[in-house]
Write a protein that holds these residues in place. Structure first.
Motif, PDB file in Angstrom:
ATOM      1  N   SER A 129       7.454  -6.815   7.990  1.00 20.82           N
ATOM      2  CA  SER A 129       6.348  -6.147   7.307  1.00 20.82           C
ATOM      3  C   SER A 129       6.680  -4.694   7.025  1.00 20.82           C
ATOM      4  O   SER A 129       6.392  -4.170   5.939  1.00 20.82           O
ATOM      5  N   TYR A 144       7.144  -2.807   3.386  1.00 23.73           N
ATOM      6  CA  TYR A 144       6.391  -1.607   3.011  1.00 23.73           C
ATOM      7  C   TYR A 144       7.344  -0.480   2.608  1.00 23.73           C
ATOM      8  O   TYR A 144       7.070   0.285   1.673  1.00 23.73           O
ATOM      9  N   GLY A 158       3.186  -8.131  -6.180  1.00 25.64           N
ATOM     10  CA  GLY A 158       2.825  -8.889  -4.987  1.00 25.64           C
ATOM     11  C   GLY A 158       2.780  -8.016  -3.747  1.00 25.64           C
ATOM     12  O   GLY A 158       1.893  -8.178  -2.890  1.00 25.64           O
ATOM     13  N   LEU A 159       3.720  -7.064  -3.629  1.00 30.13           N
ATOM     14  CA  LEU A 159       3.740  -6.164  -2.476  1.00 30.13           C
ATOM     15  C   LEU A 159       2.522  -5.242  -2.472  1.00 30.13           C
ATOM     16  O   LEU A 159       1.930  -4.981  -1.420  1.00 30.13           O
ATOM     17  N   HIS A 202      -0.434  -7.204  -1.288  1.00 35.26           N
ATOM     18  CA  HIS A 202      -0.333  -7.509   0.146  1.00 35.26           C
ATOM     19  C   HIS A 202      -0.724  -6.310   0.995  1.00 35.26           C
ATOM     20  O   HIS A 202      -1.549  -6.435   1.930  1.00 35.26           O
ATOM     21  N   TYR A 203      -0.154  -5.133   0.694  1.00 33.52           N
ATOM     22  CA  TYR A 203      -0.372  -3.974   1.567  1.00 33.52           C
ATOM     23  C   TYR A 203      -1.686  -3.255   1.296  1.00 33.52           C
ATOM     24  O   TYR A 203      -2.263  -2.660   2.207  1.00 33.52           O
ATOM     25  N   ARG A 246      -4.015  -5.102   3.530  1.00 41.10           N
ATOM     26  CA  ARG A 246      -3.745  -5.217   4.970  1.00 41.10           C
ATOM     27  C   ARG A 246      -3.537  -3.890   5.684  1.00 41.10           C
ATOM     28  O   ARG A 246      -3.575  -3.853   6.926  1.00 41.10           O
ATOM     29  N   SER A 289      -2.811  -6.159  -9.935  1.00 41.88           N
ATOM     30  CA  SER A 289      -2.577  -5.894  -8.506  1.00 41.88           C
ATOM     31  C   SER A 289      -3.875  -5.537  -7.800  1.00 41.88           C
ATOM     32  O   SER A 289      -4.205  -6.091  -6.731  1.00 41.88           O
ATOM     33  N   HIS A 294      -6.326  -8.598  -7.687  1.00 48.83           N
ATOM     34  CA  HIS A 294      -5.963  -9.597  -6.680  1.00 48.83           C
ATOM     35  C   HIS A 294      -6.135  -9.051  -5.259  1.00 48.83           C
ATOM     36  O   HIS A 294      -6.397  -9.816  -4.323  1.00 48.83           O
ATOM     37  N   ALA A 295      -5.977  -7.734  -5.128  1.00 53.58           N
ATOM     38  CA  ALA A 295      -6.153  -7.133  -3.802  1.00 53.58           C
ATOM     39  C   ALA A 295      -7.585  -7.327  -3.310  1.00 53.58           C
ATOM     40  O   ALA A 295      -7.814  -7.538  -2.106  1.00 53.58           O
ATOM     41  N   THR A 343      -7.805 -10.856  -1.997  1.00 57.27           N
ATOM     42  CA  THR A 343      -7.093 -10.992  -0.723  1.00 57.27           C
ATOM     43  C   THR A 343      -7.867 -10.338   0.410  1.00 57.27           C
ATOM     44  O   THR A 343      -7.969 -10.890   1.524  1.00 57.27           O
ATOM     45  N   LYS A 344      -8.418  -9.146   0.165  1.00 67.17           N
ATOM     46  CA  LYS A 344      -9.167  -8.437   1.204  1.00 67.17           C
ATOM     47  C   LYS A 344     -10.386  -9.238   1.641  1.00 67.17           C
ATOM     48  O   LYS A 344     -10.672  -9.345   2.852  1.00 67.17           O
TER      49      LYS A 344
END
Length: 689
Positions: free
Chosen positions: A4, A8, A30-31, A34-35, A38, A70, A73-74, A77-78
């Motif tokens: 991880s 980052y 995608g990164l 993801h970050y 998270r 991005s 989609h974040a 995901t959240k």
């Protein structure tokens, strides 16, 4: 270092352009997702790094789309992570946690470039809208801060391109080679999201500059309507086909430039944003808005005019697919896609403006007829496109019908402008070098007839006799072009309906004009309807409606001899021994006679009912007799006026005793006798006022 942490580190290095080579944009996208979802305790630093990254400069649509996607989609995901996290009595609600996360991201976006900030906020707002119905309770509070930020970001972008500061103009953002300008990219990136901003926040935008920017982008996307101007010079000789354009010719380049542009691909959302800007602008600041709306409508009219001229010069108007070379058909298909897009954009934008101007006070909205005229002229120039969708009249699709009739309603409120429009339209068609064999001229004639039909009530008898009747008369017995044939008859029926309304309302100024026009028109149109009772002309329904309207107008004139002339002419035609009047044609005329029963004055009603009685007695075909009886019954029950109803109902009671039970039973097939008696009983009751 964990996986991880390595991911980052790669992301941050790429955003700062410290690593070589840079991973693909899809990987970075995608990164970021993801970050952003998270990072703990907050994603603020990463959001600040993303919005300030040189990786997204110079601007391109792909980069802005990657940013928007991005952040969108974040959000998804959240929400998924929050739902999967262990619950606790002491944790904030799901809405509160999502709201805190959104606020943290928005803090990170502060200070970023306006365009990248706008793309990120657009993604956030779209994401929130996506997941809103998945929250435990639909609390719109989570949207509010994002809506505020996107309004501020968009205002900053508009200021970048509309500022009068000469120093600021030198530092306008750059785009990658071959891309649209930065303003167009910004509008494309945020159009869908801005449509989600509520009206009370949307109006905080600089609406004049917003509208100007959108209209400029739309005009540039269609090349001001000049994308067909090079088509004629690009066609070459081909032994088998009339239309042949070589690959790489100027026409191919122009059409390809328009059809493949990102703005054209996103014209739907740009047009919706433009229409919303016009609507809210006119609602909240009408005095300031109307000049801008008029300028927009005139620009759309100019685009449409240029497109029509280009279409005529391209020679595509009067060719069929088989006359186009196979390698050129890809080009013509692209042209038609552009034309349809232009039509839908024009309708969407103009309908919004017209709908708003209806509610503007007259002392401010004095430009309303000018706006309506601009819309009608735009649609008139696009009549050859509209024709492919069924025309602009009663068969138009709902959006076109709404814009078309709304423009005519507004124009009809201004008598002199309506007169001028009709006169100008007739003269333009008459002076045209093309005849009705040309598809464009045919489409414009049909459009003109549909428009004139709606304006008849506000036209003077002089304009009707000098312009309207000569405009439609040549087509009343010409069925080669069915749409024009039917539209011409609709115009004449509108004239008769107008005359009848004038007499019913006792309109003083036009009484003598009405009498002269009716005395002239009734004999002419009576002969016309009899001629058009033949097969493949007016069908039975159309003939019945037309003849009933004719008799009603003749009766309303007060000259019973004129009304009887219609009846007598029809009966004379039925008795003619000419082979042209076969049994079916005579039956259609008999049905037309029955339909006129409700249009007759009391003085003529008994006389006509006597004639109808004889026709029914002489009819030996049971099917035709059934149809006559059914039509007569419906006229008496539903359409005959109160003054004449008692006579008609009494006559029906007497005749049904005389007619044979079998014939009457057949005629009333499927209807119970007591139901008929009930209807007759109700028909005798006076109407409720």
């Amino acid at each position: 270092m964990s996986a991880s942490e390595r991911g980052y580190s790669v992301l941050l290095s790429s955003l700062h352009r410290a690593s070589t080579p840079t991973p693909p944009l899809s990987t970075l996208q995608g990164l970021i997702v993801h970050y952003l979802a998270r990072l703990s305790p907050a994603p603020t630093p990463l959001a600040a790094t993303v919005v300030g990254s040189p990786l997204f400069r110079p601007f391109s649509l792909i980069k802005l789309d990657a940013l928007k996607t991005s952040f969108r989609h974040a959000v998804h995901t959240k929400l998924h992570l929050l739902k999967d996290a262990p619950t606790s009595l002491f944790l904030p609600t799901l809405n509160a946690q999502l709201n805190a996360w959104l606020v943290a991201i928005l803090r990170g976006l502060e200070g970023g470039h306006a365009i990248t900030r706008l793309a990120c906020c657009s993604g956030l707002l779209l994401g929130v809208e996506d997941v809103l119905n998945r929250l435990p309770s639909k609390q719109r509070v989570v949207e509010s801060p994002v809506q505020d930020e996107i309004v501020l970001a968009f205002a900053d972008v508009i200021d970048l391109f509309t500022s009068s500061d000469s120093w600021g103009k030198e530092f306008r953002p750059e785009t990658e080679a071959g891309e649209e300008d930065a303003l167009t990219l910004s509008l494309i990136a945020c159009a869908e999201a801005l449509l989600l901003v509520p009206p009370e926040k949307f109006v905080a935008l600089p609406l004049p500059q917003t509208l100007t920017s959108l209209v400029h982008t739309i005009n540039k996307s269609f090349m001001s309507g000049m994308f067909l101007s090079s088509f004629g010079s690009s066609t070459g000789h081909h032994p088998e086909y009339r239309i042949h354009v070589k690959q790489g010719a100027p026409a191919f380049q122009d059409v390809q430039k328009v059809s493949s542009s990102p703005a054209m691909s996103n014209m739907g959302s740009l047009s919706r944003l433009c229409s919303r800007s016009i609507s809210l602008f006119a609602d909240h600041r009408p005095k300031l808005a109307l000049p801008h709306v008029q300028e927009t409508f005139l620009l759309l009219e100019s685009i449409s005019r240029n497109v029509e001229l280009g279409w005529l010069s391209s020679k595509l108007a009067d060719v069929v697919d088989d006359s186009i070379a196979p390698e050129t058909r890809v080009l013509t298909e692209s042209i038609w896609t552009i034309l349809k897009t232009l039509l839908f954009s024009t309708i969407m934008i103009t309908e919004a403006g017209l709908s708003a101007v209806v509610y503007v006070p007259p002392e401010i909205g004095h430009t309303a007829p000018l706006l309506a005229l601009a819309v009608l002229r735009s649609l008139y120039h696009l009549a050859f496109v509209i024709d492919k969708f069924g025309g602009a009249g009663h068969n138009a699709f709902p959006e076109l019908k709404r814009a078309f009739y709304l423009a005519l309603d507004i124009l009809a409120g201004h008598k002199s402008e309506s007169e001028h429009f009709v006169q100008q339209l007739c003269e333009e068609v008459w002076s045209n070098a093309y005849d009705l064999s040309h598809p464009v001229q045919r489409a414009k004639k049909a459009f003109g007839l549909s428009a004139i039909e709606q304006l008849i009530p506000v036209l003077t008898a002089s304009t009707i006799e000098t312009y309207v009747l000569p405009f439609c008369s040549p087509h009343l017995d010409d069925t080669r072009h069915r749409d024009i044939f039917e539209a011409a008859h609709s115009v004449v029926l509108a004239i008769f309906s107008h005359f009848h309304t004038q007499v019913a309302d006792s309109t003083p100024p036009h009484g003598s004009e009405h009498a002269v026009s009716t005395a002239t028109m009734v004999p002419f149109y009576t002969r016309c309807l009899i001629e058009n009772s033949a097969e493949d002309r007016l069908n039975a329904t159309q003939l019945r409606l037309a003849f009933a309207a004719l008799v009603k107008s003749a009766s309303a004139s007060g000259d019973h001899a004129l009304a009887w002339f219609c009846i007598d002419s029809l009966l004379t035609a039925c008795k003619a021994s000419s082979p042209a009047f076969d049994g079916d044609r005579v039956h259609r005329l008999h049905l037309a006679l029955v339909s006129s029963v409700s249009s007759l004055p009391l003085a003529l009603l008994s006389r006509v009912l006597f004639v109808v009685d004889g026709i029914i007695e002489d009819e030996h075909d049971d099917t035709k007799c059934d149809e006559l009886l059914e039509a007569l019954f419906q006229e008496i029950i539903n359409n005959v006026g109160d003054a004449e109803k008692e006579v008609a109902v009494s006559w029906w009671d007497e005749r049904r005793v005389k007619w044979s039970r079998s014939r009457l039973a057949t005629a009333r097939r499927g209807t119970e006798t007591d139901a008929e008696n009930s209807a007759l009983k109700e028909a005798r009751l006076p109407s409720k006022m």
